[in-house]
Scaffold this motif. Sequence first.
Motif, PDB file in Angstrom:
ATOM      1  N   ALA A  32      -5.680  -8.311  -3.894  1.00 31.59           N
ATOM      2  CA  ALA A  32      -4.493  -7.493  -3.608  1.00 31.59           C
ATOM      3  C   ALA A  32      -4.870  -6.060  -3.249  1.00 31.59           C
ATOM      4  CB  ALA A  32      -3.546  -7.507  -4.803  1.00 31.59           C
ATOM      5  N   THR A  33      -5.815  -5.477  -3.973  1.00 28.44           N
ATOM      6  CA  THR A  33      -6.181  -4.089  -3.681  1.00 28.44           C
ATOM      7  C   THR A  33      -7.059  -3.987  -2.445  1.00 28.44           C
ATOM      8  OG1 THR A  33      -8.000  -4.214  -5.272  1.00 28.44           O
ATOM      9  CG2 THR A  33      -5.917  -3.263  -6.050  1.00 28.44           C
ATOM     10  N   ALA A  34      -7.963  -4.926  -2.248  1.00 28.71           N
ATOM     11  CA  ALA A  34      -8.848  -4.858  -1.075  1.00 28.71           C
ATOM     12  C   ALA A  34      -8.066  -5.057   0.209  1.00 28.71           C
ATOM     13  CB  ALA A  34      -9.959  -5.895  -1.187  1.00 28.71           C
ATOM     14  N   TYR A  35      -7.220  -6.046   0.247  1.00 29.67           N
ATOM     15  CA  TYR A  35      -6.479  -6.321   1.473  1.00 29.67           C
ATOM     16  C   TYR A  35      -5.177  -5.531   1.543  1.00 29.67           C
ATOM     17  CZ  TYR A  35      -9.873  -9.826   2.598  1.00 29.67           C
ATOM     18  OH  TYR A  35     -11.054 -10.449   2.904  1.00 29.67           O
ATOM     19  N   GLY A  36      -4.661  -5.089   0.422  1.00 25.28           N
ATOM     20  CA  GLY A  36      -3.447  -4.278   0.430  1.00 25.28           C
ATOM     21  C   GLY A  36      -3.695  -2.873   0.947  1.00 25.28           C
ATOM     22  N   TYR A  37      -4.748  -2.223   0.407  1.00 23.38           N
ATOM     23  CA  TYR A  37      -5.076  -0.870   0.846  1.00 23.38           C
ATOM     24  C   TYR A  37      -5.922  -0.864   2.115  1.00 23.38           C
ATOM     25  CZ  TYR A  37      -3.434   1.043  -3.606  1.00 23.38           C
ATOM     26  OH  TYR A  37      -2.662   1.415  -4.659  1.00 23.38           O
ATOM     27  N   GLY A  38      -6.654  -1.931   2.367  1.00 18.25           N
ATOM     28  CA  GLY A  38      -7.573  -1.948   3.496  1.00 18.25           C
ATOM     29  C   GLY A  38      -6.976  -2.474   4.784  1.00 18.25           C
ATOM     30  N   ASP A  39      -5.688  -2.732   4.795  1.00 22.42           N
ATOM     31  CA  ASP A  39      -5.033  -3.299   5.969  1.00 22.42           C
ATOM     32  C   ASP A  39      -4.459  -2.189   6.863  1.00 22.42           C
ATOM     33  OD1 ASP A  39      -4.193  -5.334   7.630  1.00 22.42           O
ATOM     34  OD2 ASP A  39      -2.292  -5.610   6.581  1.00 22.42           O
ATOM     35  N   ALA A  40      -5.326  -1.281   7.256  1.00 20.60           N
ATOM     36  CA  ALA A  40      -4.924  -0.172   8.117  1.00 20.60           C
ATOM     37  C   ALA A  40      -6.121   0.194   8.999  1.00 20.60           C
ATOM     38  CB  ALA A  40      -4.506   1.029   7.269  1.00 20.60           C
TER      39      ALA A  40
END
Length: 94
Positions: A32-40
């Motif tokens: 959740a944190t890797a793909y949540g914050y890294g999806d930009a």
Amino acid sequence: MERKTDRRFIQANKEAIIAVGLSLAYFIWWYATAYGYGDAPVSEYAYILGFPEWFFYSCIAGFVLFAILAALMVRFLFKEVSLAKSEESTGGDA
């Protein structure tokens, strides 16, 4: 015929379920944190201590948090059991 269950196996099964649950929670946190914050786009990343926000929360903060949770889990939920055979575990005919 009634089968007696050794208390050591009951405790071991309980501890295994708790450990698998913590491992799944860590994976969910990481994902959740890797793909949540890294999806930009990279140009829009925020940085914490020089690390991209997604990396900091998923790999650094998550590791520290779940290492502490694992230590607390072992301290308060796990019980020390003897590995020696006892009369109770052999049915009393030792």
